[in-house]
Motif scaffolding. Structure first.
Motif, short mmCIF file in Angstrom:
data_model
loop_
_atom_site.label_atom_id
_atom_site.label_comp_id
_atom_site.label_asym_id
_atom_site.label_seq_id
_atom_site.Cartn_x
_atom_site.Cartn_y
_atom_site.Cartn_z
N MET A 14 0.81 -1.22 0.00
CA MET A 14 0.00 0.00 0.00
C MET A 14 0.85 1.28 0.00
O MET A 14 0.48 2.27 0.59
CB MET A 14 -1.00 0.00 1.15
N GLY A 15 1.97 1.24 -0.68
CA GLY A 15 2.82 2.41 -0.81
C GLY A 15 2.98 2.79 -2.26
O GLY A 15 4.07 3.14 -2.69
N CYS A 16 1.89 2.73 -2.99
CA CYS A 16 1.93 2.87 -4.44
C CYS A 16 2.67 4.11 -4.93
O CYS A 16 3.34 4.06 -5.95
CB CYS A 16 0.52 2.82 -5.01
N THR A 17 2.57 5.21 -4.22
CA THR A 17 3.27 6.42 -4.67
C THR A 17 4.77 6.35 -4.39
O THR A 17 5.51 7.23 -4.80
CB THR A 17 2.69 7.69 -3.99
N HIS A 18 5.21 5.29 -3.71
CA HIS A 18 6.62 5.11 -3.38
C HIS A 18 7.23 3.89 -4.06
O HIS A 18 8.32 3.47 -3.72
CB HIS A 18 6.81 4.96 -1.87
N GLY A 19 6.53 3.26 -5.03
CA GLY A 19 7.00 2.01 -5.63
C GLY A 19 8.43 2.11 -6.11
O GLY A 19 8.84 3.14 -6.57
N CYS A 20 9.20 1.15 -5.96
CA CYS A 20 9.13 -0.21 -5.43
C CYS A 20 9.32 -0.20 -3.91
O CYS A 20 10.27 0.38 -3.41
CB CYS A 20 10.20 -1.08 -6.05
N ASN A 21 8.46 -0.93 -3.19
CA ASN A 21 8.45 -0.92 -1.74
C ASN A 21 8.95 -2.23 -1.15
O ASN A 21 8.69 -3.30 -1.69
CB ASN A 21 7.02 -0.70 -1.24
N ILE A 22 9.62 -2.10 -0.01
CA ILE A 22 10.04 -3.26 0.76
C ILE A 22 9.86 -2.92 2.24
O ILE A 22 9.75 -1.75 2.61
CB ILE A 22 11.51 -3.66 0.48
N LEU A 25 10.60 0.96 3.19
CA LEU A 25 11.42 1.75 2.28
C LEU A 25 10.79 1.67 0.90
O LEU A 25 10.16 0.67 0.55
CB LEU A 25 12.85 1.24 2.22
N GLY A 26 10.96 2.71 0.12
CA GLY A 26 10.39 2.73 -1.23
C GLY A 26 11.21 3.56 -2.19
O GLY A 26 12.29 4.04 -1.87
N ARG A 27 10.66 3.70 -3.38
CA ARG A 27 11.29 4.48 -4.46
C ARG A 27 12.59 3.84 -4.95
O ARG A 27 13.54 4.53 -5.30
CB ARG A 27 11.51 5.93 -4.05
N PHE A 28 12.62 2.52 -4.98
CA PHE A 28 13.79 1.81 -5.51
C PHE A 28 13.62 1.56 -7.00
O PHE A 28 12.51 1.53 -7.52
CB PHE A 28 13.98 0.46 -4.80
N GLU A 29 14.73 1.37 -7.65
CA GLU A 29 14.75 0.92 -9.05
C GLU A 29 14.95 -0.59 -9.01
O GLU A 29 15.67 -1.09 -8.15
CB GLU A 29 15.94 1.55 -9.79
N VAL A 34 20.40 3.01 0.35
CA VAL A 34 19.11 3.08 1.05
C VAL A 34 18.82 4.50 1.56
O VAL A 34 17.69 4.78 1.94
CB VAL A 34 19.00 2.07 2.22
N LYS A 35 19.83 5.35 1.55
CA LYS A 35 19.61 6.72 2.03
C LYS A 35 18.60 7.42 1.13
O LYS A 35 18.68 7.36 -0.08
CB LYS A 35 20.93 7.48 2.08
N GLY A 36 17.61 8.06 1.76
CA GLY A 36 16.56 8.75 1.02
C GLY A 36 15.40 7.85 0.63
O GLY A 36 14.46 8.31 -0.02
N HIS A 37 15.44 6.59 1.02
CA HIS A 37 14.38 5.64 0.65
C HIS A 37 13.45 5.27 1.80
O HIS A 37 12.48 4.56 1.60
CB HIS A 37 15.00 4.36 0.06
N PHE A 38 13.74 5.75 3.01
CA PHE A 38 12.92 5.38 4.16
C PHE A 38 11.56 6.09 4.10
O PHE A 38 11.50 7.29 3.85
CB PHE A 38 13.64 5.70 5.47
#
Length: 125
Positions: free
Chosen positions: A51-59, A71-75, A108-112
């Motif tokens: 449920m973090g669609c605006t932050h995809g990819c989420n873990i 964490l999100g916004r990964f490639e 991971v910095k900036g992805h939390f």
């Protein structure tokens, strides 16, 4: 206690296009994270939607009695997968799940997105 990397396998980044992509970005990232985690001190699991669609990819990084992190916004690439697993191993080595900022892998910095305290009764924080 085992630290788990929970990977959303339904995540689609904004550039996902069904005519160009046969798998979701989350599936691609999950495969890369699973490969990185082999023979390391963490486990992986997939879920359909964090449920973090605006932050995809989420873990999520989780272990019983420890702080959990989303964490999100990964490639979906090998570098991001490696950084995720490296951070999860640091989480596993920590009694509370908290990892000092200076030890965080750059990837991971900036992805939390969130930090969730342990449930009552098991907190070590």
């Amino acid at each position: 206690m085992t630290t788990f990397i929970t990977i959303c396998d339904t995540c689609k980044r904004e550039d996902w296009d069904e005519t160009k992509n046969d798998r979701t970005h989350g599936e691609e990232l999950a495969e890369l994270v699973e490969a990185q985690a082999q023979r390391r001190s963490v486990e992986t699991r997939r879920v359909s939607c964090l449920m973090g669609c605006t932050h995809g990819c989420n873990i999520a990084i989780q272990a019983e009695g420890k702080l959990s992190y989303t964490l999100g916004r990964f490639e979906p690439n090998p570098e991001d997968a490696e950084a995720i697993v490296d951070y999860a191993e640091l989480h596993a080595q920590s009694d509370s799940g908290q990892v000092p900022f200076k030890q965080w892998p750059q990837g991971v910095k900036g992805h939390f997105v969130t930090r969730i305290p342990p449930l009552p009764g098991g907190d070590k924080v």
